[in-house]
Design an enzyme around this catalytic site. Structure first.
Site, PDB file in Angstrom:
ATOM      1  N   LYS A   1      48.373 -87.860 -51.159  1.00 35.81           N
ATOM      2  CA  LYS A   1      47.242 -88.666 -50.653  1.00 35.81           C
ATOM      3  C   LYS A   1      46.387 -89.033 -51.875  1.00 35.81           C
ATOM      4  O   LYS A   1      45.899 -90.160 -52.013  1.00 35.81           O
ATOM      5  CB  LYS A   1      46.407 -87.860 -49.643  1.00 35.81           C
ATOM      6  CG  LYS A   1      47.199 -87.303 -48.433  1.00 35.81           C
ATOM      7  CD  LYS A   1      46.284 -86.527 -47.472  1.00 35.81           C
ATOM      8  CE  LYS A   1      46.907 -85.327 -46.772  1.00 35.81           C
ATOM      9  NZ  LYS A   1      47.897 -85.552 -45.796  1.00 35.81           N
TER      10      LYS A   1
ATOM     11  N   HIS B   1      59.295 -79.852 -45.983  1.00 36.14           N
ATOM     12  CA  HIS B   1      58.144 -80.378 -46.714  1.00 36.14           C
ATOM     13  C   HIS B   1      58.062 -79.688 -48.080  1.00 36.14           C
ATOM     14  O   HIS B   1      57.780 -78.494 -48.166  1.00 36.14           O
ATOM     15  CB  HIS B   1      56.911 -80.040 -45.865  1.00 36.14           C
ATOM     16  CG  HIS B   1      55.629 -80.535 -46.416  1.00 36.14           C
ATOM     17  ND1 HIS B   1      55.327 -81.877 -46.512  1.00 36.14           N
ATOM     18  CD2 HIS B   1      54.536 -79.870 -46.902  1.00 36.14           C
ATOM     19  CE1 HIS B   1      54.116 -82.020 -47.015  1.00 36.14           C
ATOM     20  NE2 HIS B   1      53.621 -80.814 -47.262  1.00 36.14           N
TER      21      HIS B   1
ATOM     22  N   TRP C   1      55.380 -82.941 -39.147  1.00 36.53           N
ATOM     23  CA  TRP C   1      53.909 -82.911 -39.232  1.00 36.53           C
ATOM     24  C   TRP C   1      53.400 -84.142 -40.012  1.00 36.53           C
ATOM     25  O   TRP C   1      52.373 -84.709 -39.718  1.00 36.53           O
ATOM     26  CB  TRP C   1      53.519 -81.601 -39.919  1.00 36.53           C
ATOM     27  CG  TRP C   1      52.066 -81.310 -40.135  1.00 36.53           C
ATOM     28  CD1 TRP C   1      51.443 -81.151 -41.340  1.00 36.53           C
ATOM     29  CD2 TRP C   1      51.045 -81.075 -39.150  1.00 36.53           C
ATOM     30  NE1 TRP C   1      50.124 -80.839 -41.167  1.00 36.53           N
ATOM     31  CE2 TRP C   1      49.844 -80.790 -39.832  1.00 36.53           C
ATOM     32  CE3 TRP C   1      51.033 -81.080 -37.748  1.00 36.53           C
ATOM     33  CZ2 TRP C   1      48.642 -80.515 -39.172  1.00 36.53           C
ATOM     34  CZ3 TRP C   1      49.833 -80.806 -37.099  1.00 36.53           C
ATOM     35  CH2 TRP C   1      48.660 -80.525 -37.800  1.00 36.53           C
TER      36      TRP C   1
ATOM     37  N   SER D   1      52.140 -84.275 -50.838  1.00 38.64           N
ATOM     38  CA  SER D   1      51.310 -83.857 -49.707  1.00 38.64           C
ATOM     39  C   SER D   1      49.832 -84.194 -49.948  1.00 38.64           C
ATOM     40  O   SER D   1      49.518 -85.354 -50.167  1.00 38.64           O
ATOM     41  CB  SER D   1      51.541 -82.375 -49.457  1.00 38.64           C
ATOM     42  OG  SER D   1      51.378 -82.100 -48.107  1.00 38.64           O
TER      43      SER D   1
END
Ligand code: GCU
Length: 412
Positions: A253, A391, A340, A249
């Protein structure tokens, strides 16, 4: 238009096959100051037609055809674009770094591993900060082994070095059992995950005035991952050219940016990075640039905010960030219920990064159609899976990452 041509356009648009290069945009008004509350799109039918900026076409229109031109011209150009427009530039403030192994336990995990706790202390402008790196190396190894470094963006108990608490987020025992070294650090040691005006953490030490290009918190965490790597490449139990960076997540990144900015990372495993990471922003599916900057104003540099509700102005998209890892091994992972983070947008970004890999070798090709749930695709130095469920970073994800690493790091 004849029917066949129409059909071709409809099929091609979602993959952005009619790609083109865009000029750097005029700076639009900062949309963050306006109240925009557009509903989040979770409907594939509502993904607008978009044109992906072409990966291999330079700003001056020249099309790159070889790996030397990529390395010398296009890659630096893209790296600069992501530095100035997304993650921000690391300041050149001088600092001192000391690395100290503060604890060694040769009998960790019931004798299966050796634990080392390493303190990496940074001193600058009369302030200091310490990153605590934890490392397990397998005792049964007869030569230096490949390693995984997790950027932990969750509570420290997820990387409990005492192993009293065990979490699938960092399944250290399982990684050791497969013959890898496994390391982790808490991203909060480097920079707090807060909009604190960049007063604390490494920003408090290294910042000397800020601009719209100054680094955000994700760039700071990536910088921290590189400081951990400074130690890992010196550990005699680790193969220095076989160290993978892993993140989930916001941590994913970060892992992508760490891999882009530090070529010593031999592999990147990017788990559900979503917006600003592995998913295409032009799809405007799930989280958008506007949303991410509104909710996490400290993650990126100031310039990134200009693209909120203004995606058509983007001179890049996230396939270009993924391509910055080429030709090194890259694993992108999604989760089925993580809408999302736009799983399909993640796969498409990876798919559109392939041309950069092809400049080096042709074995890294990906099918146009996204693979089914829990069916990883490993193709040369690229891999992808979409796991069932929510997630999260789970043992299942790690096992897929290790299957890939078995091929691209261990056998190398
Ligand atoms: C939020 C954020 C995401 C991020 C995620 C996480 O949901 O919007 O961009 O990836 O947090 O880090 O868990």
């Amino acid at each position: 238009m004849n029917k066949l041509l129409k059909l071709l356009i409809v099929i091609s648009l979602p993959l952005g096959l009619f790609a083109q290069t865009k000029e750097k945009p005029q700076v639009p008004p900062d949309t963050l100051n306006q109240k925009v509350d557009r509903p989040i799109n979770y409907d594939e039918e509502k993904v607008p037609a978009y044109h992906l900026p072409d990966l291999l076409t330079c700003a001056n229109g020249h099309k790159v055809t070889g790996k030397k031109e990529w390395a010398n011209i296009r890659r630096p150009e893209l790296l600069e674009l992501f530095t100035t427009q997304v993650f921000g530039r690391v300041p050149g403030t001088p600092y001192q770094k000391t690395i100290r192994v503060v604890k060694t336990d040769p009998n960790a995990m019931n004798g299966a591993a050796t634990l080392k706790l390493i303190d990496i202390t940074i001193v600058a402008q009369s302030k200091s900060l310490t990153i605590r790196l934890g490392l397990f190396t397998p005792n049964k190894a007869t030569k230096p082994v490949p390693a995984f470094l997790l950027i932990c963006n969750r509570a420290p108990k997820n990387i409990d070095f005492s192993r009293i608490v065990k979490s699938e987020f960092w399944p250290a025992e399982e990684v050791i059992a497969r013959g890898y070294a496994v390391a982790a650090f808490d991203n909060a040691d480097v920079d707090p995950d807060q909009d604190d005006g960049f007063k604390n953490g490494i920003h408090g030490l290294l910042d000397a005035g800020r601009s719209s290009e100054s680094w955000g918190t994700i760039a700071a965490w990536a910088w921290g991952a590189s400081r951990c790597l400074d130690y890992l490449v010196t550990d005699k139990n680790i193969a220095p050219d076989k160290i993978a960076v892993v993140g989930h997540s916001r941590g994913a990144k970060t892992a992508l940016w760490a891999g882009a900015t530090d070529a010593r990372f031999a592999m990147v495993a990017c788990n559900e990075a979503g917006c600003g990471g592995s998913s295409l922003s032009l799809r405007r599916f799930g989280e958008t640039i506007y949303q991410i900057n509104r909710n996490f104003p400290h993650w990126f540099c100031g310039n990134y905010k200009y693209y909120g509700e203004n995606e058509d102005a983007l001179p890049f998209d996230q396939h270009m960030l993924l391509a910055l890892i080429a030709p090194r091994p890259l694993y992108v992972a999604s989760a089925e219920q993580d809408l999302w983070g736009d799983p399909r947008g993640q796969y498409l970004a990876l798919y559109h990064a392939v041309p950069a890999y092809h400049l080096f070798e042709t074995k890294s090709g990906l099918p146009e159609v996204m693979p089914s749930v829990n069916q990883p695709v490993i193709s040369g130095n690229l891999a992808y899976h979409i796991r069932d469920g929510k997630h999260n970073l789970l043992l299942k994800d790690w096992n897929f990452f290790m299957d890939f690493a078995d091929q691209v790091l261990t056998k190398k």
